[in-house]
Design a protein around this motif. Structure first.
Motif, PDB file in Angstrom:
ATOM      1  N   SER A   1       0.845  -1.188   0.000  1.00 33.27           N
ATOM      2  CA  SER A   1       0.000   0.000   0.000  1.00 33.27           C
ATOM      3  C   SER A   1       0.882   1.239   0.000  1.00 33.27           C
ATOM      4  O   SER A   1       1.846   1.310   0.770  1.00 33.27           O
ATOM      5  CB  SER A   1      -0.909   0.002   1.236  1.00 33.27           C
ATOM      6  N   ALA A   2       0.553   2.180  -0.870  1.00 34.31           N
ATOM      7  CA  ALA A   2       1.333   3.424  -0.964  1.00 34.31           C
ATOM      8  C   ALA A   2       0.354   4.584  -1.079  1.00 34.31           C
ATOM      9  O   ALA A   2       0.173   5.161  -2.160  1.00 34.31           O
ATOM     10  CB  ALA A   2       2.287   3.383  -2.158  1.00 34.31           C
ATOM     11  N   GLY A   3      -0.299   4.915   0.009  1.00 35.96           N
ATOM     12  CA  GLY A   3      -1.277   5.989  -0.005  1.00 35.96           C
ATOM     13  C   GLY A   3      -0.661   7.323  -0.385  1.00 35.96           C
ATOM     14  O   GLY A   3       0.448   7.658   0.030  1.00 35.96           O
ATOM     15  N   ARG A   4      -1.383   8.092  -1.172  1.00 35.79           N
ATOM     16  CA  ARG A   4      -0.934   9.411  -1.580  1.00 35.79           C
ATOM     17  C   ARG A   4      -2.088  10.408  -1.480  1.00 35.79           C
ATOM     18  O   ARG A   4      -3.258  10.052  -1.639  1.00 35.79           O
ATOM     19  CB  ARG A   4      -0.416   9.406  -3.029  1.00 35.79           C
ATOM     20  N   ARG A   5      -1.736  11.659  -1.232  1.00 37.14           N
ATOM     21  CA  ARG A   5      -2.694  12.759  -1.301  1.00 37.14           C
ATOM     22  C   ARG A   5      -2.219  13.745  -2.365  1.00 37.14           C
ATOM     23  O   ARG A   5      -1.080  14.233  -2.294  1.00 37.14           O
ATOM     24  CB  ARG A   5      -2.836  13.455   0.047  1.00 37.14           C
ATOM     25  N   LEU A   6      -3.067  13.990  -3.334  1.00 38.52           N
ATOM     26  CA  LEU A   6      -2.755  14.962  -4.374  1.00 38.52           C
ATOM     27  C   LEU A   6      -3.423  16.278  -4.019  1.00 38.52           C
ATOM     28  O   LEU A   6      -4.627  16.318  -3.724  1.00 38.52           O
ATOM     29  CB  LEU A   6      -3.261  14.476  -5.731  1.00 38.52           C
ATOM     30  N   VAL A   7      -2.655  17.367  -4.046  1.00 38.27           N
ATOM     31  CA  VAL A   7      -3.155  18.679  -3.639  1.00 38.27           C
ATOM     32  C   VAL A   7      -2.964  19.657  -4.801  1.00 38.27           C
ATOM     33  O   VAL A   7      -1.889  19.725  -5.408  1.00 38.27           O
ATOM     34  CB  VAL A   7      -2.414  19.201  -2.392  1.00 38.27           C
TER      35      VAL A   7
ATOM     36  N   SER B   1      -7.975  18.595  -2.485  1.00 43.87           N
ATOM     37  CA  SER B   1      -7.116  17.419  -2.387  1.00 43.87           C
ATOM     38  C   SER B   1      -7.912  16.155  -2.683  1.00 43.87           C
ATOM     39  O   SER B   1      -9.146  16.134  -2.586  1.00 43.87           O
ATOM     40  CB  SER B   1      -6.496  17.311  -0.984  1.00 43.87           C
ATOM     41  N   ILE B   2      -7.186  15.140  -3.041  1.00 44.38           N
ATOM     42  CA  ILE B   2      -7.781  13.838  -3.286  1.00 44.38           C
ATOM     43  C   ILE B   2      -6.858  12.774  -2.729  1.00 44.38           C
ATOM     44  O   ILE B   2      -5.639  12.810  -2.949  1.00 44.38           O
ATOM     45  CB  ILE B   2      -8.040  13.609  -4.788  1.00 44.38           C
ATOM     46  N   ASP B   3      -7.417  11.864  -1.953  1.00 41.46           N
ATOM     47  CA  ASP B   3      -6.639  10.753  -1.408  1.00 41.46           C
ATOM     48  C   ASP B   3      -6.719   9.561  -2.350  1.00 41.46           C
ATOM     49  O   ASP B   3      -7.793   9.241  -2.879  1.00 41.46           O
ATOM     50  CB  ASP B   3      -7.156  10.353  -0.026  1.00 41.46           C
ATOM     51  N   LEU B   4      -5.584   8.916  -2.523  1.00 35.45           N
ATOM     52  CA  LEU B   4      -5.495   7.759  -3.417  1.00 35.45           C
ATOM     53  C   LEU B   4      -5.117   6.519  -2.622  1.00 35.45           C
ATOM     54  O   LEU B   4      -4.166   6.535  -1.841  1.00 35.45           O
ATOM     55  CB  LEU B   4      -4.444   7.997  -4.501  1.00 35.45           C
TER      56      LEU B   4
ATOM     57  N   PRO C   1       0.555  16.346 -18.532  1.00 35.42           N
ATOM     58  CA  PRO C   1       0.793  17.791 -18.669  1.00 35.42           C
ATOM     59  C   PRO C   1       0.378  18.616 -17.457  1.00 35.42           C
ATOM     60  O   PRO C   1       0.775  19.780 -17.354  1.00 35.42           O
ATOM     61  CB  PRO C   1      -0.057  18.169 -19.891  1.00 35.42           C
ATOM     62  N   ILE C   2      -0.402  18.062 -16.543  1.00 42.36           N
ATOM     63  CA  ILE C   2      -0.799  18.838 -15.362  1.00 42.36           C
ATOM     64  C   ILE C   2      -0.002  18.444 -14.124  1.00 42.36           C
ATOM     65  O   ILE C   2      -0.279  18.923 -13.024  1.00 42.36           O
ATOM     66  CB  ILE C   2      -2.309  18.694 -15.081  1.00 42.36           C
ATOM     67  N   ALA C   3       1.018  17.592 -14.288  1.00 42.18           N
ATOM     68  CA  ALA C   3       1.774  17.092 -13.138  1.00 42.18           C
ATOM     69  C   ALA C   3       2.439  18.220 -12.352  1.00 42.18           C
ATOM     70  O   ALA C   3       2.520  18.161 -11.117  1.00 42.18           O
ATOM     71  CB  ALA C   3       2.815  16.080 -13.597  1.00 42.18           C
ATOM     72  N   ASP C   4       2.912  19.253 -13.039  1.00 37.79           N
ATOM     73  CA  ASP C   4       3.612  20.331 -12.334  1.00 37.79           C
ATOM     74  C   ASP C   4       2.667  21.215 -11.533  1.00 37.79           C
ATOM     75  O   ASP C   4       3.103  22.086 -10.780  1.00 37.79           O
ATOM     76  CB  ASP C   4       4.434  21.168 -13.305  1.00 37.79           C
ATOM     77  N   GLN C   5       1.358  21.008 -11.668  1.00 44.00           N
ATOM     78  CA  GLN C   5       0.376  21.775 -10.907  1.00 44.00           C
ATOM     79  C   GLN C   5      -0.126  21.016  -9.682  1.00 44.00           C
ATOM     80  O   GLN C   5      -0.981  21.524  -8.958  1.00 44.00           O
ATOM     81  CB  GLN C   5      -0.825  22.109 -11.802  1.00 44.00           C
ATOM     82  N   VAL C   6       0.414  19.823  -9.465  1.00 44.63           N
ATOM     83  CA  VAL C   6      -0.103  18.937  -8.410  1.00 44.63           C
ATOM     84  C   VAL C   6       1.008  18.604  -7.426  1.00 44.63           C
ATOM     85  O   VAL C   6       2.097  18.175  -7.819  1.00 44.63           O
ATOM     86  CB  VAL C   6      -0.671  17.637  -9.012  1.00 44.63           C
ATOM     87  N   GLU C   7       0.722  18.810  -6.156  1.00 50.20           N
ATOM     88  CA  GLU C   7       1.656  18.409  -5.099  1.00 50.20           C
ATOM     89  C   GLU C   7       1.316  16.982  -4.660  1.00 50.20           C
ATOM     90  O   GLU C   7       0.149  16.663  -4.402  1.00 50.20           O
ATOM     91  CB  GLU C   7       1.547  19.348  -3.901  1.00 50.20           C
ATOM     92  N   ILE C   8       2.331  16.121  -4.561  1.00 48.55           N
ATOM     93  CA  ILE C   8       2.141  14.734  -4.139  1.00 48.55           C
ATOM     94  C   ILE C   8       2.630  14.584  -2.707  1.00 48.55           C
ATOM     95  O   ILE C   8       3.810  14.789  -2.419  1.00 48.55           O
ATOM     96  CB  ILE C   8       2.902  13.760  -5.059  1.00 48.55           C
ATOM     97  N   ARG C   9       1.723  14.224  -1.803  1.00 48.12           N
ATOM     98  CA  ARG C   9       2.082  13.998  -0.405  1.00 48.12           C
ATOM     99  C   ARG C   9       1.922  12.517  -0.072  1.00 48.12           C
ATOM    100  O   ARG C   9       0.987  11.864  -0.519  1.00 48.12           O
ATOM    101  CB  ARG C   9       1.191  14.827   0.525  1.00 48.12           C
ATOM    102  N   HIS C  10       2.828  12.020   0.756  1.00 53.97           N
ATOM    103  CA  HIS C  10       2.809  10.607   1.132  1.00 53.97           C
ATOM    104  C   HIS C  10       1.897  10.384   2.338  1.00 53.97           C
ATOM    105  O   HIS C  10       1.968  11.103   3.333  1.00 53.97           O
ATOM    106  CB  HIS C  10       4.215  10.121   1.459  1.00 53.97           C
ATOM    107  N   LEU C  11       1.059   9.353   2.260  1.00 50.65           N
ATOM    108  CA  LEU C  11       0.265   8.889   3.382  1.00 50.65           C
ATOM    109  C   LEU C  11       0.851   7.563   3.872  1.00 50.65           C
ATOM    110  O   LEU C  11       1.886   7.107   3.409  1.00 50.65           O
ATOM    111  CB  LEU C  11      -1.196   8.724   2.958  1.00 50.65           C
ATOM    112  N   HIS C  12       0.157   6.929   4.802  1.00 50.04           N
ATOM    113  CA  HIS C  12       0.647   5.666   5.373  1.00 50.04           C
ATOM    114  C   HIS C  12       0.707   4.575   4.310  1.00 50.04           C
ATOM    115  O   HIS C  12      -0.135   4.519   3.412  1.00 50.04           O
ATOM    116  CB  HIS C  12      -0.284   5.227   6.503  1.00 50.04           C
ATOM    117  N   GLY C  13       1.709   3.717   4.417  1.00 47.95           N
ATOM    118  CA  GLY C  13       1.810   2.611   3.468  1.00 47.95           C
ATOM    119  C   GLY C  13       2.790   1.560   3.935  1.00 47.95           C
ATOM    120  O   GLY C  13       3.430   1.691   4.985  1.00 47.95           O
TER     121      GLY C  13
END
Length: 448
Positions: free
Chosen positions: A203-209, A314-317, A340-352
């Protein structure tokens, strides 16, 4: 005549009654520290094992990681320190229920037409009860076992094990010491094979902001709603699918489950696999999950009041990974998916946690295969689970651990998955009997 064909009691009456008692305790774990209250089921097991716990060669501990979040560890000491210490790892907590979706009381533990009804019947109280019964038999036998047999009836599996197995191996490593273990997520039928879980995805939870420009909702000109930008992220996640990566267990799954040679050939080709998935019926979801990294959006947040344009969203994955996948590779995959929108999104790590696995070439797995062949006259197929279990905690320590069970014919993987966390969860008496019969053989083989 095998136990599978015989249809007799198989000496499982005590396990069935114990299972019903555990269901009635309703140790529902909603993820909050005060939920679960597994101490109630610990007391049920203590009463059942009272005559065993009093024996000189038996050691028992009730360990609480938080008030009411109790685990019971019972060790029957063997006579040979060099022999295996076999762990029987079962959890006591269950997931919440929606009573409106049930046709019977989810915590009634009713025995109706050869089936025991209730939350946790399949996941995994039937095995926890079977483990306790076989340990009791071994402890009361006139001759002590050669190796240790250890019941680990633990808390908090359904919420990630931080108050259960993770806490136990960190704080009480010697008490929970085993050299090999059986746990959940096995026993379902794959064609004529019986599936035994040897690995599970990570499991590699992520939050996109994403950020926008807030403003008053009545004057939207000049503002930029972060909700719109999150919509673009969701669209990319829906449109771009991670490619198939077929691991070493894939061919065994195809061989066991797929009879059509042409379909099997397509499934073995990563390029043609996805087009073939719709032909798999109810097993398609499993095949899709174990053949790739999966990315599932679960929680979306934007704004707090109706008249303010949100400046962030934000969205949790829920991301489930294959063996060998690193955190960096997960982030690289998300960047590729977002494009193309990757540079507009911050990737934060959740529990995994990382994917784990145990070799199907150990003495314990060989014992499992022999037991299933003797009881069910069926071959065994090693599989990878799409979800998680407490077995990973032991595997992370280098301890072989397998998802065990021997369900009755008719218990396909699809039926098993419907029962786990679903409405009207129930297990049939025959499956309890078969699992008990196979478990007795494994225990005798490994530590008898």
């Amino acid at each position: 005549m095998t136990a599978e064909r015989g249809g007799g009691s198989g000496g499982a009456e005590e396990a069935i009654e114990l299972l019903r008692a555990l269901i009635r305790e309703g140790c529902v774990n909603d993820g909050t520290p005060a939920s679960g209250q597994e101490i109630r089921s610990v007391r049920v097991l203590q009463r059942f094992l009272a005559d065993v716990i009093a024996l000189e060669h038996v050691e028992a501990h009730v360990l609480e990681s938080a008030p009411g979040r109790a685990s019971l560890i019972v060790r029957v000491h063997g006579t040979d320190p060099a022999a295996p210490a076999l762990g029987l790892l079962g959890h006591l907590d269950v997931v919440p229920v929606d009573p409106d979706g049930w046709t019977r009381n989810p915590f009634g533990g009713e025995l109706i037409d050869g089936e025991i009804w209730g939350r946790g019947a399949v996941d995994m109280l039937y095995l926890t009860a079977a483990f306790a019964c076989v340990l009791r038999e071994v402890a009361l036998a006139p001759t002590p076992p050669r190796g240790d047999l250890v019941l680990l009836a633990v808390a908090d599996e359904e919420a990630g094990s931080s108050l259960g197995m993770h806490w136990l191996v960190r704080e009480h490593s010697e008490i929970v010491r085993v050299t090999e273990a059986l746990s959940e997520s096995g026993g379902m039928r794959m064609g004529r094979h019986v599936a035994i879980e040897v690995a599970e995805k990570g499991s590699a939870g992520r939050r996109l902001v994403v950020q926008g420009k807030p403003g008053h909702a009545s004057i939207p000109f000049g503002a930029t709603s972060a909700a719109y930008r999150m919509g673009e992220v969701l669209q990319r996640l829906e449109e771009v699918m991670p490619a198939a990566q077929l691991g070493e267990l894939w061919n065994a799954f195809v061989d066991a489950r797929i009879d059509d040679p042409a379909l099997a050939e397509r499934l073995r080709d990563p390029v043609r696999l996805d087009a073939a998935l719709p032909q798999l019926g109810g097993i398609a979801g499993y095949a899709h999950a174990v053949s790739r990294i999966t990315i599932s959006p679960t929680v979306v947040r934007a704004g707090s009041v109706h008249n303010v344009i949100p400046g962030s969203a934000s969205i949790d994955l829920d991301i489930r990974t294959l063996p060998g996948t690193s955190d960096d590779e997960v982030d690289e995959l998300l960047v590729a998916v977002l494009g193309p929108i990757a540079d507009q999104v911050e990737i934060r790590h959740l529990h995994g946690w990382a994917a784990t696995g145990s070799s199907p070439h150990t003495p314990l797995f060989a014992s499992i295969m022999r037991a299933i062949a003797e009881v069910a006259d069926a071959p065994t197929v090693p599989i990878m689970a799409a979800g998680g279990s407490d077995a990973r905690v032991l595997r992370e320590l280098g301890i072989p651990a397998y998802g065990f069970g021997l369900l009755a014919p008719g218990w396909s993987y699809e039926r098993y998955r419907e029962g786990v966390h679903g409405n009207d969860e129930r297990i049939d008496v025959t499956s309890v009997e078969l699992s008990m019969a196979a478990l007795r053989r494994i225990v005798a083989d490994r530590i008898g």
